[in-house]
Design an enzyme around this catalytic site. Structure first.
Site, PDB file in Angstrom:
ATOM      1  N   GLY A  45       0.781  -1.243   0.000  1.00 25.91           N
ATOM      2  CA  GLY A  45       0.000   0.000   0.000  1.00 25.91           C
ATOM      3  C   GLY A  45       0.802   1.277   0.000  1.00 25.91           C
ATOM      4  O   GLY A  45       0.355   2.298  -0.513  1.00 25.91           O
ATOM      5  N   GLU A 100       4.101   4.932   6.015  1.00 26.85           N
ATOM      6  CA  GLU A 100       2.809   4.239   5.877  1.00 26.85           C
ATOM      7  C   GLU A 100       1.837   5.096   5.079  1.00 26.85           C
ATOM      8  O   GLU A 100       1.874   6.318   5.155  1.00 26.85           O
ATOM      9  CB  GLU A 100       2.200   3.987   7.265  1.00 26.85           C
ATOM     10  CG  GLU A 100       2.663   2.708   7.925  1.00 26.85           C
ATOM     11  CD  GLU A 100       1.980   1.457   7.373  1.00 26.85           C
ATOM     12  OE1 GLU A 100       1.407   1.517   6.261  1.00 26.85           O
ATOM     13  OE2 GLU A 100       2.049   0.428   8.047  1.00 26.85           O
ATOM     14  N   ASP A 104      -4.686   2.289  10.810  1.00 31.28           N
ATOM     15  CA  ASP A 104      -6.056   1.940  11.141  1.00 31.28           C
ATOM     16  C   ASP A 104      -6.065   1.426  12.582  1.00 31.28           C
ATOM     17  O   ASP A 104      -5.908   2.194  13.518  1.00 31.28           O
ATOM     18  CB  ASP A 104      -6.499   0.890  10.108  1.00 31.28           C
ATOM     19  CG  ASP A 104      -7.976   0.597  10.115  1.00 31.28           C
ATOM     20  OD1 ASP A 104      -8.757   1.492   9.817  1.00 31.28           O
ATOM     21  OD2 ASP A 104      -8.338  -0.564  10.413  1.00 31.28           O
ATOM     22  N   LYS A 132      -6.407   7.152  10.832  1.00 26.69           N
ATOM     23  CA  LYS A 132      -7.784   6.940  11.311  1.00 26.69           C
ATOM     24  C   LYS A 132      -7.735   6.616  12.801  1.00 26.69           C
ATOM     25  O   LYS A 132      -7.893   5.460  13.194  1.00 26.69           O
ATOM     26  CB  LYS A 132      -8.432   5.769  10.558  1.00 26.69           C
ATOM     27  CG  LYS A 132      -8.779   6.066   9.118  1.00 26.69           C
ATOM     28  CD  LYS A 132      -9.818   5.100   8.567  1.00 26.69           C
ATOM     29  CE  LYS A 132      -9.227   3.831   8.048  1.00 26.69           C
ATOM     30  NZ  LYS A 132     -10.174   3.011   7.259  1.00 26.69           N
TER      31      LYS A 132
HETATM   32  P1  IMP Z   1      -3.773  -1.792  10.889  1.00 25.95           P
HETATM   33  O1  IMP Z   1      -3.378  -0.408  11.310  1.00 25.95           O
HETATM   34  O2  IMP Z   1      -2.926  -2.881  11.471  1.00 25.95           O
HETATM   35  O3  IMP Z   1      -5.247  -2.030  11.084  1.00 25.95           O
HETATM   36  O4  IMP Z   1      -3.571  -1.995   9.349  1.00 25.95           O
HETATM   37  C1  IMP Z   1      -3.292  -0.977   8.510  1.00 25.95           C
HETATM   38  C2  IMP Z   1      -3.362  -1.535   7.118  1.00 25.95           C
HETATM   39  O5  IMP Z   1      -4.722  -1.905   6.810  1.00 25.95           O
HETATM   40  C3  IMP Z   1      -2.960  -0.483   6.118  1.00 25.95           C
HETATM   41  O6  IMP Z   1      -1.573  -0.507   5.852  1.00 25.95           O
HETATM   42  C4  IMP Z   1      -3.803  -0.879   4.943  1.00 25.95           C
HETATM   43  O7  IMP Z   1      -3.141  -1.867   4.200  1.00 25.95           O
HETATM   44  C5  IMP Z   1      -5.068  -1.473   5.533  1.00 25.95           C
HETATM   45  N1  IMP Z   1      -6.149  -0.458   5.625  1.00 25.95           N
HETATM   46  C6  IMP Z   1      -6.628   0.114   6.742  1.00 25.95           C
HETATM   47  N2  IMP Z   1      -7.607   0.995   6.449  1.00 25.95           N
HETATM   48  C7  IMP Z   1      -7.730   0.980   5.111  1.00 25.95           C
HETATM   49  C8  IMP Z   1      -8.591   1.699   4.186  1.00 25.95           C
HETATM   50  O8  IMP Z   1      -9.419   2.550   4.528  1.00 25.95           O
HETATM   51  N3  IMP Z   1      -8.418   1.389   2.879  1.00 25.95           N
HETATM   52  C9  IMP Z   1      -7.515   0.485   2.427  1.00 25.95           C
HETATM   53  N4  IMP Z   1      -6.699  -0.193   3.246  1.00 25.95           N
HETATM   54  C10 IMP Z   1      -6.812   0.047   4.586  1.00 25.95           C
HETATM   55 MG    MG Z   2       0.219  -0.354   4.886  1.00 21.36          MG
END
Ligand code: IMP
Ligand code: MG
Length: 176
Positions: A45, A100, A104, A132
């Site tokens: 990403g 990053e 999330d 977020k």
């Molecule tokens: P987390 O912070 O461990 O939940 O994961 C973050 C990852 O989830 C990011 O690097 C993205 O790959 C994916 N992700 C989280 N939110 C989104 C979104 O709104 N759109 C697309 N991918 C997302």
């Molecule tokens: Mg990512």
């Protein structure tokens, strides 16, 4: 452009994204002048953001990529994070910046931070294009944030919906 979903609502244009990239690059330059910097970019990403940021930054920096994956349990729930591709550059004693595209829940970032800290960097900070915070399950904060957004699922500019949409130059949110 052919769309992955009808319910894609324009959210950020490529010009707005580039303004954020420039703003962030100027902040990083001010803080990392004269230091040995390594940008660590999680695949897949972060690729568009990392590519734009590295070309905008007016400091010397090494770049490397890492790939992590969420491991689902038998019941499809979150069970942990695993390394698919590890860092190949020596980061011991270097100033590491994780690049990053979005944070999330914070699980991926928390895992990656621990992996990097185990290699003894001189410092470790995190830059993210989007944040977020309302979705966080782990108490973790990025050091540089392009834009804080509400709890929306966004696609484009590296962000995917089930593997698609990463190649769009603009960012959209998906209407449910
Ligand atoms: P987390 O912070 O461990 O939940 O994961 C973050 C990852 O989830 C990011 O690097 C993205 O790959 C994916 N992700 C989280 N939110 C989104 C979104 O709104 N759109 C697309 N991918 C997302
Ligand atoms: Mg990512």
């Amino acid at each position: 452009m052919a769309q992955i979903k009808d319910a894609m609502v324009p959210y950020m244009t490529r010009d707005e994204i580039q303004d954020l990239v420039k703003k962030l690059a100027r902040e990083i330059e001010a803080d990392y002048q004269g230091l040995d910097v390594v940008l660590i970019c999680p695949l897949k990403g972060s690729v568009p953001f990392a590519a734009d940021l590295m070309r905008t930054l007016r400091i010397a920096a090494q770049i490397d990529f890492v790939q992590l994956s969420n491991v689902p349990s038998d019941r499809g729930e979150y069970a942990g994070v695993e390394i698919v591709k590890d860092i190949g550059t020596s980061i011991t004693g270097k100033h590491v910046l994780i690049v990053e595209e979005i944070i999330d829940a914070g699980r991926t970032l928390s895992f990656l931070k621990n992996r990097i800290l185990a290699s003894g960097p001189a410092s470790l900070k995190v830059i993210t294009l989007l944040d977020k915070p309302s979705r966080r399950v782990i108490n973790i904060k990025p050091d540089y944030v392009g834009k804080t957004i509400e709890d929306r699922y966004v696609v484009g500019y590296g962000l995917d919906d089930d593997g698609l949409g990463r190649n769009y130059p603009d960012i959209y949110y998906l209407k449910h």
